[in-house]
Design an enzyme around this catalytic site. Sequence first.
Site, PDB file in Angstrom:
ATOM      1  N   ARG A  46       0.791  -1.247   0.448  1.00 14.17           N
ATOM      2  CA  ARG A  46      -0.124   0.272  -0.063  1.00 14.17           C
ATOM      3  C   ARG A  46       0.670   1.706   0.068  1.00 14.17           C
ATOM      4  NH1 ARG A  46      -0.673   3.373   3.982  1.00 14.17           N
ATOM      5  NH2 ARG A  46      -1.176   1.835   5.792  1.00 14.17           N
ATOM      6  N   TYR A  99     -12.442  12.612 -22.950  1.00 15.85           N
ATOM      7  CA  TYR A  99     -12.982  11.215 -22.195  1.00 15.85           C
ATOM      8  C   TYR A  99     -13.673  10.934 -20.943  1.00 15.85           C
ATOM      9  CZ  TYR A  99     -11.726   7.065 -20.405  1.00 15.85           C
ATOM     10  OH  TYR A  99     -12.578   5.347 -19.438  1.00 15.85           O
ATOM     11  N   ASP A 171      -3.124  13.882 -20.399  1.00  8.96           N
ATOM     12  CA  ASP A 171      -3.234  12.320 -20.961  1.00  8.96           C
ATOM     13  C   ASP A 171      -2.634  11.870 -21.888  1.00  8.96           C
ATOM     14  OD1 ASP A 171      -4.906   9.602 -21.274  1.00  8.96           O
ATOM     15  OD2 ASP A 171      -6.406  10.740 -19.908  1.00  8.96           O
ATOM     16  N   LYS A 196      -4.602   0.361 -21.531  1.00 10.27           N
ATOM     17  CA  LYS A 196      -5.054   0.550 -22.700  1.00 10.27           C
ATOM     18  C   LYS A 196      -3.003  -0.146 -23.525  1.00 10.27           C
ATOM     19  CE  LYS A 196      -8.550   2.249 -21.646  1.00 10.27           C
ATOM     20  NZ  LYS A 196      -9.002   3.612 -21.171  1.00 10.27           N
TER      21      LYS A 196
HETATM   22  C1  LIG Z   1      -9.062   4.092 -20.647  1.00 12.94           C
HETATM   23  C2  LIG Z   1      -8.760   5.628 -20.770  1.00 12.94           C
HETATM   24  C3  LIG Z   1      -9.052   5.954 -19.474  1.00 12.94           C
HETATM   25  C4  LIG Z   1      -9.151   5.561 -17.758  1.00 12.94           C
HETATM   26  O1  LIG Z   1      -8.333   4.630 -17.960  1.00 12.94           O
HETATM   27  P1  LIG Z   1      -8.905   3.329 -16.845  1.00 12.94           P
HETATM   28  O2  LIG Z   1      -7.487   2.240 -17.154  1.00 12.94           O
HETATM   29  O3  LIG Z   1     -10.049   2.438 -17.709  1.00 12.94           O
HETATM   30  O4  LIG Z   1      -9.341   3.542 -15.993  1.00 12.94           O
HETATM   31  C5  LIG Z   1      -8.217   7.553 -19.150  1.00 12.94           C
HETATM   32  N1  LIG Z   1      -8.529   8.239 -20.446  1.00 12.94           N
HETATM   33  C6  LIG Z   1      -8.102   8.089 -21.076  1.00 12.94           C
HETATM   34  C7  LIG Z   1      -8.030   8.744 -22.389  1.00 12.94           C
HETATM   35  C8  LIG Z   1      -8.664   6.347 -21.517  1.00 12.94           C
HETATM   36  O5  LIG Z   1      -9.078   6.360 -22.421  1.00 12.94           O
END
Ligand SMILES: *Cc1c(COP(=O)(O)O)cnc(C)c1O
Length: 387
Positions: A46, A99, A171, A196
């Site tokens: 943690r 997003y 992001d 992703k």
């Molecule tokens: C999927 C996604 C997120 C969130 O991610 P998770 O791992 O599903 O919580 C944030 N930003 C973008 C651009 C995404 O495609």
Amino acid sequence: MSQRLRTLVVHAGEHREGGAVAAPTYRSSTYALGEPESFDDIRYIRLNNTPTQQAAEAKLAALEAGDALVTPSGTAAVWLALNACVQPGEHVLAPARVYGGTRKILDHLTEREGVEVTYVDLSRPETWESARRPNTRAFFCETIANPWMSVPPLQEIVAFARRHGLVSLIDNTLATPVLYRPREHGFDVVVHSASKHLNGHSDVVAGAIIAAPERLRAIRVHANRLGICPDPEACALLVRGMKTLPLRVGAQCDAAMTLARWLDAHAEVDAVCFPGLPGDPSHARATELLDGFGTMLSFTPSGGERRARALIASLRLPIEAPSLGGVETLVSRPATTSHAGLPAELRRSMGVDDAMIRVSVGVEDPDDLIADFEAALAESALADAAE
Ligand SMILES: *Cc1c(COP(=O)(O)O)cnc(C)c1O
């Protein structure tokens, strides 16, 4: 960065203890205390300081030029980064086209944490100054905004943030460090959904934050207090996935380009969003800023929502599923997935057409994908005519 990306993903952060070519996964939640005994010597999952997580963070740090924290999801990364950088009573600039999950986090910050948010049009920098307030603290953006696949004027965002003393957050999930390394271009904080492309095999949920050491330390303290930590198993899979990141993303970008060109030339496709197409609004910017045009595209078949549903049902290779960035091609309708949580009116005002189909292009042979889309477009046209 002396070594190139394809070398770094394989070798950065690898300790090869005991001669192990592939690092073992340390599942131990706690570790024997050494001397001297201070709080910082405590090793506990943690506290985000155990070996398998550290291995994933060392690799990420090498790719994105900063210190890294792995988080249990991309959502946790966005939440932690914003929450650590912005105090109650402060103000954030964020894209109107963002997003859906991030939009929900920003709504939460507004409703529950006393943070003010103004949504700006990233394609119109001349409007940002009037949105700025004396308490503006941060500017949040995305390298490639899904499902429009638009690329904002990233250097202008960095310059605006610098000029006004704002923290710039980006992001980088869709671009990945293969296409863009934001810290090399002056961004302060990078966030990722590692679920992703970074992992790339649709079998992990994780996220990451990369920032300068001092800022990352503050974010880590925040995560430790709140008990936000990834599981070692997820970190180990992430390490493995990242080793092939440039190979996967390279092949996916090539296939996306091929598929986008083919769809764009199809008589029964009304629109294609892909920055690699010369007619796309982001083409010039993507050419200038990114080392590739991305692995994702959206298109709108003629015939509206019903045709779009029939087309998806006819596809044999692509799987209809949310998420993106894995080795298998996925399709979804943003109106029912990434933007489903938003009121229909807001969704339409954001330019998310109900018939729009988003494609996360995998590593399959692009000729097989095209053959499948060709058959599905034909079948869905017949289905429509028959009704
Ligand atoms: C999927 C996604 C997120 C969130 O991610 P998770 O791992 O599903 O919580 C944030 N930003 C973008 C651009 C995404 O495609």
